[in-house]
Write a protein that holds these residues in place. Structure first.
Motif, mmCIF file in Angstrom:
data_model
loop_
_atom_site.group_PDB
_atom_site.id
_atom_site.type_symbol
_atom_site.label_atom_id
_atom_site.label_comp_id
_atom_site.label_asym_id
_atom_site.label_seq_id
_atom_site.Cartn_x
_atom_site.Cartn_y
_atom_site.Cartn_z
ATOM 1 N N LYS A 149 -7.281 -12.512 -1.951
ATOM 2 C CA LYS A 149 -6.931 -11.800 -0.719
ATOM 3 C C LYS A 149 -6.670 -10.321 -0.989
ATOM 4 O O LYS A 149 -7.034 -9.461 -0.189
ATOM 5 N N ILE A 150 -6.024 -10.039 -2.116
ATOM 6 C CA ILE A 150 -5.764 -8.645 -2.492
ATOM 7 C C ILE A 150 -7.075 -7.938 -2.792
ATOM 8 O O ILE A 150 -7.294 -6.790 -2.382
ATOM 9 N N LYS A 151 -7.974 -8.618 -3.504
ATOM 10 C CA LYS A 151 -9.275 -8.023 -3.827
ATOM 11 C C LYS A 151 -10.054 -7.705 -2.560
ATOM 12 O O LYS A 151 -10.651 -6.628 -2.433
ATOM 13 N N THR A 152 -10.070 -8.648 -1.622
ATOM 14 C CA THR A 152 -10.806 -8.449 -0.376
ATOM 15 C C THR A 152 -10.251 -7.266 0.407
ATOM 16 O O THR A 152 -11.006 -6.422 0.913
ATOM 17 N N LYS A 153 -8.936 -7.185 0.483
ATOM 18 C CA LYS A 153 -8.311 -6.111 1.254
ATOM 19 C C LYS A 153 -8.566 -4.747 0.624
ATOM 20 O O LYS A 153 -8.885 -3.767 1.330
#
Length: 317
Positions: free
Chosen positions: A247-251
């Motif tokens: 989720k952090i990577k996507t954001k």
């Protein structure tokens, strides 16, 4: 223990050379330095922050902590160092302490200072004389203040006996224990032993704090290797590799892509608060730099080193 000790006044004046008043530090109305946001959080001015820096430098930096357990608010260690401890385990238990800072009272802080009074480079009588003032500078409504720079040191040391006792218990059962502020992380190769930890935590909290500090059962969870093992926003993969959550990577990749390709949508993504958004992106990238440097290198290769470094340094225009 220090052989040579000095008065608070001498240390204060030697530190600030008259730029700040010792008499104000020791006796002025605290309300002059703070703006209340609610009954637990305040906004402080520069003078008050200087007072707290002084207290940390000559008092609270000397408070004891279990360095084998505690990874929060310490120079030279970070979340990655904590995760390394657990990377080769098979079973995991995570929990945290409910309302941690607001559960620590003025009386807790007083006992902590008195217990460690010989550790400070300050004359003992001076600390005894001004202990109530020191406590009032570090608390709000008789509880440890959220957001004060003195609170991390105090909170870490408040749990010194708890950490020591729990660490001893875990070592006997071959369980690895680490703490990051109010987050408690345990892991083991033995599932059955790990399930004994929660009872011991409750027992110690009751003995040491009379039950005032409690477990947050809503956040207590067990996990095992093969599942997604997420700890403090990072992931321990089955092979022991440590990375950041998807989720952090996507954001972060969405933010960088929009910055490069559509500034209007980038502004919308930051919810029109440009400076706050850039700060958050910078913080996330620095977190990634700490946890998974290989992924940061991939971001630089994909989007360019220049833009990534600009975000890291908060120099985005």
């Amino acid at each position: 223990m220090f052989q040579e000790k000095h008065s608070l006044e001498m240390l204060f004046n030697a530190m600030y050379h008259g730029k700040y008043s010792y008499q104000d530090f020791i006796s002025s109305n605290i309300e002059n330095y703070i703006q209340h946001i609610n009954n637990k959080i305040v906004k402080t001015n520069k003078t008050f922050q200087v007072y707290h820096s002084f207290l940390n430098l000559f008092l609270f930096d000397y408070l004891p902590i279990n360095e084998n357990v505690v990874f929060s608010y310490r120079k030279g260690v970070n979340i990655y160092d904590l995760l390394i401890v657990h990377r080769n385990s098979k079973f995991f238990f995570q929990t945290d302490l409910k309302y941690f800072f607001p559960s620590i009272t003025s009386e807790d802080i007083k006992k902590l200072i008195e217990k460690n009074i010989d550790m400070f480079p300050v004359v003992k009588k001076d600390i005894e004389t001004h202990i109530d003032r020191i406590i009032s500078l570090t608390t709000i409504n008789n509880y440890l203040a959220v957001g004060y720079s003195t609170s991390p040191n105090l909170s870490n040391s408040i749990l010194f006996d708890f950490d020591n006792s729990l660490s001893d218990f875990c070592q006997k059962l071959n369980i690895k224990y680490t703490r990051y502020s109010d987050d408690l992380i345990f892991s083991s190769l033995d599932k059955e032993n790990l399930q004994k930890v929660e009872i011991e935590i409750r027992r110690l909290l009751k003995i040491l704090f009379g039950g005032r500090i409690q477990l947050n059962t809503k956040k207590s969870k067990y996990n095992h290797q093969g599942n997604k093992v997420k700890i403090l926003g990072a992931i321990i993969l089955p092979n022991g590799q440590i990375s950041v959550d998807k989720k952090i990577k996507t954001k972060i990749e969405t933010a960088i892509y929009l910055y490069l390709n559509d500034r209007n949508k980038f502004d919308d993504f930051l919810e029109k608060n440009y400076r706050k958004g850039v700060n958050q992106i910078s913080g996330t990238l620095n977190y990634i730099k700490t946890i998974d440097y290989d992924y940061l290198k991939k971001l630089k290769k994909k989007y360019g080193s220049t833009v990534i470094n600009m975000f890291l340094n908060q120099s985005i225009g």
